[in-house]
Design a protein around this motif. Structure first.
Motif, PDB file in Angstrom:
ATOM      1  N   SER A 325      70.558  30.846 -24.091  1.00 46.34           N
ATOM      2  CA  SER A 325      69.680  31.965 -24.426  1.00 46.34           C
ATOM      3  C   SER A 325      69.967  32.462 -25.836  1.00 46.34           C
ATOM      4  CB  SER A 325      69.868  33.121 -23.425  1.00 46.34           C
ATOM      5  OG  SER A 325      71.206  33.576 -23.427  1.00 46.34           O
ATOM      6  N   VAL A 326      68.951  33.036 -26.447  1.00 43.31           N
ATOM      7  CA  VAL A 326      69.038  33.539 -27.821  1.00 43.31           C
ATOM      8  C   VAL A 326      69.020  35.061 -27.792  1.00 43.31           C
ATOM      9  CG1 VAL A 326      67.973  33.563 -30.108  1.00 43.31           C
ATOM     10  CG2 VAL A 326      67.856  31.495 -28.683  1.00 43.31           C
ATOM     11  N   GLN A 327      69.993  35.666 -28.467  1.00 46.17           N
ATOM     12  CA  GLN A 327      70.037  37.128 -28.569  1.00 46.17           C
ATOM     13  C   GLN A 327      69.589  37.577 -29.969  1.00 46.17           C
ATOM     14  OE1 GLN A 327      72.672  35.458 -26.796  1.00 46.17           O
ATOM     15  NE2 GLN A 327      71.368  36.075 -25.096  1.00 46.17           N
ATOM     16  N   THR A 328      68.699  38.542 -29.996  1.00 43.28           N
ATOM     17  CA  THR A 328      68.234  39.134 -31.250  1.00 43.28           C
ATOM     18  C   THR A 328      68.894  40.490 -31.411  1.00 43.28           C
ATOM     19  OG1 THR A 328      66.095  38.014 -31.035  1.00 43.28           O
ATOM     20  CG2 THR A 328      66.215  39.873 -32.565  1.00 43.28           C
ATOM     21  N   ILE A 329      69.448  40.740 -32.600  1.00 43.35           N
ATOM     22  CA  ILE A 329      70.070  42.040 -32.891  1.00 43.35           C
ATOM     23  C   ILE A 329      69.005  42.939 -33.502  1.00 43.35           C
ATOM     24  CG2 ILE A 329      71.939  43.237 -34.068  1.00 43.35           C
ATOM     25  CD1 ILE A 329      72.814  41.177 -31.958  1.00 43.35           C
ATOM     26  N   LEU A 330      68.685  44.022 -32.793  1.00 42.36           N
ATOM     27  CA  LEU A 330      67.635  44.940 -33.239  1.00 42.36           C
ATOM     28  C   LEU A 330      68.271  46.259 -33.671  1.00 42.36           C
ATOM     29  CD1 LEU A 330      65.254  44.286 -30.211  1.00 42.36           C
ATOM     30  CD2 LEU A 330      65.068  43.290 -32.495  1.00 42.36           C
ATOM     31  N   PRO A 331      68.253  46.576 -34.962  1.00 37.85           N
ATOM     32  CA  PRO A 331      68.797  47.866 -35.412  1.00 37.85           C
ATOM     33  C   PRO A 331      67.889  49.003 -34.968  1.00 37.85           C
ATOM     34  CG  PRO A 331      67.807  46.675 -37.255  1.00 37.85           C
ATOM     35  CD  PRO A 331      67.764  45.749 -36.076  1.00 37.85           C
ATOM     36  N   LEU A 332      68.486  50.107 -34.531  1.00 39.97           N
ATOM     37  CA  LEU A 332      67.735  51.271 -34.078  1.00 39.97           C
ATOM     38  C   LEU A 332      67.827  52.394 -35.098  1.00 39.97           C
ATOM     39  CD1 LEU A 332      68.778  51.129 -30.313  1.00 39.97           C
ATOM     40  CD2 LEU A 332      66.760  50.135 -31.407  1.00 39.97           C
ATOM     41  N   SER A 333      66.965  53.400 -34.958  1.00 40.11           N
ATOM     42  CA  SER A 333      66.777  54.401 -35.998  1.00 40.11           C
ATOM     43  C   SER A 333      68.016  55.245 -36.275  1.00 40.11           C
ATOM     44  CB  SER A 333      65.609  55.333 -35.621  1.00 40.11           C
ATOM     45  OG  SER A 333      65.857  55.957 -34.361  1.00 40.11           O
ATOM     46  N   ASP A 334      68.918  55.415 -35.287  1.00 40.85           N
ATOM     47  CA  ASP A 334      70.098  56.254 -35.513  1.00 40.85           C
ATOM     48  C   ASP A 334      71.327  55.443 -35.913  1.00 40.85           C
ATOM     49  OD1 ASP A 334      70.637  55.003 -33.147  1.00 40.85           O
ATOM     50  OD2 ASP A 334      71.268  56.805 -32.062  1.00 40.85           O
ATOM     51  N   GLY A 335      71.134  54.164 -36.256  1.00 37.16           N
ATOM     52  CA  GLY A 335      72.254  53.321 -36.656  1.00 37.16           C
ATOM     53  C   GLY A 335      72.832  52.513 -35.519  1.00 37.16           C
ATOM     54  N   SER A 336      72.439  52.833 -34.287  1.00 36.56           N
ATOM     55  CA  SER A 336      72.887  52.031 -33.151  1.00 36.56           C
ATOM     56  C   SER A 336      72.113  50.716 -33.147  1.00 36.56           C
ATOM     57  CB  SER A 336      72.678  52.792 -31.838  1.00 36.56           C
ATOM     58  OG  SER A 336      71.307  53.117 -31.660  1.00 36.56           O
ATOM     59  N   GLY A 337      72.440  49.844 -32.205  1.00 40.32           N
ATOM     60  CA  GLY A 337      71.788  48.537 -32.183  1.00 40.32           C
ATOM     61  C   GLY A 337      71.583  48.027 -30.772  1.00 40.32           C
ATOM     62  N   LEU A 338      70.654  47.125 -30.639  1.00 42.13           N
ATOM     63  CA  LEU A 338      70.339  46.520 -29.350  1.00 42.13           C
ATOM     64  C   LEU A 338      70.470  45.016 -29.470  1.00 42.13           C
ATOM     65  CD1 LEU A 338      69.269  46.983 -26.435  1.00 42.13           C
ATOM     66  CD2 LEU A 338      66.954  46.758 -27.369  1.00 42.13           C
ATOM     67  N   ARG A 339      71.389  44.448 -28.698  1.00 40.17           N
ATOM     68  CA  ARG A 339      71.498  42.994 -28.606  1.00 40.17           C
ATOM     69  C   ARG A 339      70.674  42.585 -27.383  1.00 40.17           C
ATOM     70  NH1 ARG A 339      76.322  39.448 -29.292  1.00 40.17           N
ATOM     71  NH2 ARG A 339      77.535  41.357 -29.320  1.00 40.17           N
ATOM     72  N   LEU A 340      69.540  41.928 -27.615  1.00 32.75           N
ATOM     73  CA  LEU A 340      68.594  41.672 -26.539  1.00 32.75           C
ATOM     74  C   LEU A 340      68.290  40.186 -26.431  1.00 32.75           C
ATOM     75  CD1 LEU A 340      66.857  43.303 -24.481  1.00 32.75           C
ATOM     76  CD2 LEU A 340      64.987  43.155 -26.143  1.00 32.75           C
ATOM     77  N   THR A 341      68.386  39.661 -25.225  1.00 30.91           N
ATOM     78  CA  THR A 341      67.988  38.274 -24.985  1.00 30.91           C
ATOM     79  C   THR A 341      66.470  38.177 -25.103  1.00 30.91           C
ATOM     80  OG1 THR A 341      69.869  37.876 -23.515  1.00 30.91           O
ATOM     81  CG2 THR A 341      67.994  36.379 -23.326  1.00 30.91           C
ATOM     82  N   THR A 342      66.016  37.408 -26.081  1.00 28.57           N
ATOM     83  CA  THR A 342      64.585  37.365 -26.374  1.00 28.57           C
ATOM     84  C   THR A 342      63.958  35.994 -26.142  1.00 28.57           C
ATOM     85  OG1 THR A 342      65.161  36.987 -28.701  1.00 28.57           O
ATOM     86  CG2 THR A 342      64.643  39.248 -28.051  1.00 28.57           C
ATOM     87  N   SER A 343      64.769  34.962 -25.985  1.00 26.31           N
ATOM     88  CA  SER A 343      64.194  33.634 -25.766  1.00 26.31           C
ATOM     89  C   SER A 343      65.245  32.685 -25.217  1.00 26.31           C
ATOM     90  CB  SER A 343      63.606  33.070 -27.075  1.00 26.31           C
ATOM     91  OG  SER A 343      64.595  33.003 -28.081  1.00 26.31           O
ATOM     92  N   LEU A 344      64.782  31.549 -24.736  1.00 34.09           N
ATOM     93  CA  LEU A 344      65.654  30.458 -24.328  1.00 34.09           C
ATOM     94  C   LEU A 344      65.471  29.322 -25.321  1.00 34.09           C
ATOM     95  CD1 LEU A 344      64.986  30.343 -20.463  1.00 34.09           C
ATOM     96  CD2 LEU A 344      66.895  31.434 -21.644  1.00 34.09           C
ATOM     97  N   TYR A 345      66.529  28.540 -25.521  1.00 35.00           N
ATOM     98  CA  TYR A 345      66.356  27.417 -26.441  1.00 35.00           C
ATOM     99  C   TYR A 345      66.407  26.089 -25.697  1.00 35.00           C
ATOM    100  CZ  TYR A 345      71.516  27.043 -26.734  1.00 35.00           C
ATOM    101  OH  TYR A 345      72.853  26.914 -26.470  1.00 35.00           O
ATOM    102  N   TYR A 346      65.767  25.086 -26.320  1.00 36.29           N
ATOM    103  CA  TYR A 346      65.590  23.774 -25.706  1.00 36.29           C
ATOM    104  C   TYR A 346      65.966  22.707 -26.719  1.00 36.29           C
ATOM    105  CZ  TYR A 346      62.938  26.490 -22.315  1.00 36.29           C
ATOM    106  OH  TYR A 346      62.559  27.427 -21.371  1.00 36.29           O
ATOM    107  N   THR A 347      66.572  21.638 -26.247  1.00 35.34           N
ATOM    108  CA  THR A 347      66.941  20.535 -27.123  1.00 35.34           C
ATOM    109  C   THR A 347      65.682  19.766 -27.518  1.00 35.34           C
ATOM    110  OG1 THR A 347      67.249  18.900 -25.363  1.00 35.34           O
ATOM    111  CG2 THR A 347      69.122  20.355 -25.838  1.00 35.34           C
ATOM    112  N   PRO A 348      65.775  18.844 -28.482  1.00 34.19           N
ATOM    113  CA  PRO A 348      64.578  18.110 -28.921  1.00 34.19           C
ATOM    114  C   PRO A 348      63.832  17.399 -27.803  1.00 34.19           C
ATOM    115  CG  PRO A 348      66.341  17.816 -30.503  1.00 34.19           C
ATOM    116  CD  PRO A 348      66.935  18.576 -29.364  1.00 34.19           C
ATOM    117  N   SER A 349      64.525  16.975 -26.748  1.00 33.50           N
ATOM    118  CA  SER A 349      63.845  16.291 -25.645  1.00 33.50           C
ATOM    119  C   SER A 349      63.266  17.268 -24.629  1.00 33.50           C
ATOM    120  CB  SER A 349      64.825  15.348 -24.932  1.00 33.50           C
ATOM    121  OG  SER A 349      65.862  16.087 -24.295  1.00 33.50           O
ATOM    122  N   GLY A 350      63.408  18.575 -24.880  1.00 29.23           N
ATOM    123  CA  GLY A 350      62.840  19.575 -23.989  1.00 29.23           C
ATOM    124  C   GLY A 350      63.782  20.082 -22.915  1.00 29.23           C
TER     125      GLY A 350
END
Length: 444
Positions: A325-350
């Motif tokens: 799974s891929v986590q995206t780091i999303l900065p928030l307005s007060d300086g805090s942050g959200l590490r959120l799983t946003t996608s799954l990854y797949y090898t070239p063969s799927g």
């Protein structure tokens, strides 16, 4: 309390409007009414609980503490890798991806709701103390880790340089829990080590994927290639806990001239990415053997999968961790942050790596040498007898008790690897025989 109620009412109304706007902007017209009603009902319950805590809890609590706690609980319920970070925690994470941090040097995750070591980072206090991939941490200091979030665990394990942290772990094959007293230190994140195993076969160890890993590896390989022809390379990704997706793509691209590297798929189109290799004018035609094990995770699995599926390398070792799974780091307005799983990854063969991991082409379990076992037994006894003392790093022959002829660090490291590491020896034998096997033709 009246001012708090007014302030909360204003925020509550704003939250409802934002939620409604989200549904409208995403075109869910048919489900807006039902979806919004559900959100309103649940936010009303949240408001009730917040009011009760504010009014009746035995000790006063400020609103930010309560709301941050609620957010952490919500995000923590999603999956083991999503988390909410305070401003300080967010800043620490940014520092970690850029250069260094203070701690003991382990990557941890929640596996079956148990705090588990993915892998110790090579050359760190945790690595020197003998922590291993798969160790289950049941206590940090005197606090049990059951129901502890990853963020809370990391915060407890890290601390000022020179201070100690006590961990209690359960290890497969051990009859009783093991106690570790580990002195914290600055954890440098130089992630690449390269030298020659033999005059014509190189060895590249990538311990983690940080912001300059691909650049470091490229420069190190250039230097290795300039000192003589390479007929093979061992790329060691064992106990590599991963890191930046972009660096995994760039490292894979060093060995590929074409083809897919990785595909990510999420709920929204911006998370759907297909990364492809590029011809860069620097061919690396020599065969590659990639070493992996159960501590190889995330970005390490992307590289192993990309080289395996493109027929560029043989993967040797044992099945990898399986963090797809891929986590995206999303900065928030007060300086805090959200590490959120946003996608799954797949090898070239799927293939999805999530939970299943990468299966090696040649399965070779790691077997400890008798010399290594003896060292491990001694270190364990030292920890049990003297938990307050720090464990010194093992010294190589010649560091004490008189002078000896200086050896090239690469030659010495190669000698130690070949003596004590059966997986490296196996990969080396494969590369030595590669040219012979490539001449064999199948029957037509």
């Amino acid at each position: 309390m009246h001012q708090f109620a007014k302030r909360f009412g204003r925020y509550f109304g704003l939250a409802c409007l934002v939620t409604l706007g989200f549904f409208l902007l995403n075109g869910r017209h048919d489900s807006v009414r039902a979806g919004t009603d559900d959100v309103y009902k649940n936010l009303e319950i949240f408001a009730e609980v917040l009011r009760e805590v504010e009014q009746n809890y035995v000790e006063p609590k400020d609103a930010q503490t309560l709301i941050y706690g609620a957010i952490k609980g919500m995000v923590g319920s999603l999956d083991p890798h999503s988390s909410f970070m305070t401003r300080e925690e967010h800043q620490e994470l940014m520092q970690e991806t850029q250069g260094s941090f203070t701690g003991i040097g382990i990557e941890i995750t929640l596996k079956d709701d148990v705090l588990t070591v993915v892998s110790p980072i090579e050359g760190t206090p945790a690595y020197d103390a003998g922590l291993q991939a798969g160790d289950k941490i049941i206590k940090v200091e005197d606090k049990f880790t059951k129901d502890m979030t990853l963020t809370e665990a990391v915060k407890m394990i890290r601390g000022p340089r020179g201070t100690e942290v006590h961990l209690t772990i359960i290890r497969e094959g051990e009859d009783a829990p093991l106690e570790f007293a580990i002195k914290r230190d600055v954890i440098p994140l130089k992630s690449v080590k390269v030298f020659r195993l033999t005059p014509d076969i190189g060895y590249a160890r990538v311990s983690t994927f940080q912001s300059k890993t691909a650049e470091e590896l490229s420069q190190a390989l250039d230097g290795l290639e300039q000192t003589g022809e390479l007929k093979g390379l061992i790329l060691d990704l064992r106990n590599n806990p991963g890191g930046l997706l972009s660096q995994a793509i760039d490292v894979s691209d060093l060995f590929l001239d074409s083809g897919s590297i990785v595909t990510t798929k999420g709920r929204i189109s911006s998370q759907n990415i297909e990364a492809s290799a590029h011809r860069d004018g620097h061919p690396r035609p020599y065969p590659v053997a990639v070493l992996v094990n159960g501590g190889s995770a995330s970005a390490a699995e992307i590289v192993a999968g990309a080289l395996q599926d493109n027929g560029r390398a043989l993967v040797v070792g044992t099945r990898t961790f399986g963090k797809g799974s891929v986590q995206t780091i999303l900065p928030l307005s007060d300086g805090s942050g959200l590490r959120l799983t946003t996608s799954l990854y797949y090898t070239p063969s799927g293939r999805s790596i999530q939970s299943s991991g990468i299966m090696p082409d040649v399965e070779v379990p790691f077997v400890r040498s008798e010399k290594d076992k003896a060292k491990e037994d001694i270190s364990l006894m030292m920890r049990e007898e003297d938990l307050e003392g720090h464990l010194p790093s093992e010294k190589s022959d010649g560091e004490e008790g008189g002078e000896k002829d200086a050896k090239d660090p690469g030659e010495e490291a190669a000698q130690v690897l070949l003596e004590q590491d059966n997986q490296v020896r196996y990969a080396l034998d494969l590369l030595k025989s590669w040219k012979v096997f490539s001449r064999i033709k199948s029957a037509s």
